[in-house]
Design an enzyme around this catalytic site. Structure first.
Site, PDB file in Angstrom:
ATOM      1  N   HIS A  15       0.759  -0.744   0.007  1.00 33.55           N
ATOM      2  CA  HIS A  15      -0.315   0.171  -0.235  1.00 33.55           C
ATOM      3  C   HIS A  15       0.313   1.140  -0.347  1.00 33.55           C
ATOM      4  CE1 HIS A  15       0.944  -0.972   4.668  1.00 33.55           C
ATOM      5  NE2 HIS A  15       0.987   0.716   4.532  1.00 33.55           N
ATOM      6  N   ARG A  16       0.032   1.930  -0.065  1.00 26.42           N
ATOM      7  CA  ARG A  16       0.595   3.881   0.556  1.00 26.42           C
ATOM      8  C   ARG A  16      -0.116   4.570   1.318  1.00 26.42           C
ATOM      9  NH1 ARG A  16      -0.742   7.611  -4.477  1.00 26.42           N
ATOM     10  NH2 ARG A  16      -1.779   5.837  -5.831  1.00 26.42           N
TER      11      ARG A  16
END
Length: 128
Positions: free
Chosen positions: A45-46
């Site tokens: 993820h970011r």
């Protein structure tokens, strides 16, 4: 893009003392650590807002980072290495040693709405 910094460490015959002071560019709102990882990949993820500082305080692991323009892999194998992960850095953590403890300092409290789980469109490699 994610970047490594060396943490100030004092060493003498009694051992080592590593200091995390005035080196992360944010106020720390959350601390968590990851350990006991099998051969799984973590992360994926970011963030919209969260900046993170990752330190493998025991053992080693690899963190892959991709900001949509460039990609890098970082070997964290010493407790005096700190990886700064920017919000735009889609990242995964893998290749944990059996004894690895990865501590993460975060600029924001947990908020599920801050996570973006879709990777950038180009392929990536886990190679260091």
């Amino acid at each position: 893009m994610a970047s490594l910094i060396n943490l100030k460490t004092f060493t003498d015959d009694r051992g080592n003392l590593t200091v995390i002071e005035k080196v992360v560019p944010f106020d720390i709102k959350r601390i968590f650590y990851i350990y006991g990882v099998d051969d799984s990949e973590r992360g994926g993820h970011r963030h919209l807002n969260t900046i993170q500082a990752a330190i493998c305080i025991r053992g080693h692991c690899i963190i892959y980072s991709n900001n949509g323009i460039s990609e890098s892999s970082f070997l964290l194998d010493s407790p005096d290495k700190c990886l700064l992960i920017q919000p735009e850095d889609w990242h995964t953590m893998h290749s944990f040693s059996d004894d690895a403890i990865l501590m993460v300092l975060a600029s924001e409290y947990f908020d599920a709405q801050d996570y973006i789980h879709t990777p950038y469109p180009f392929q990536y490699s886990k190679a260091v």
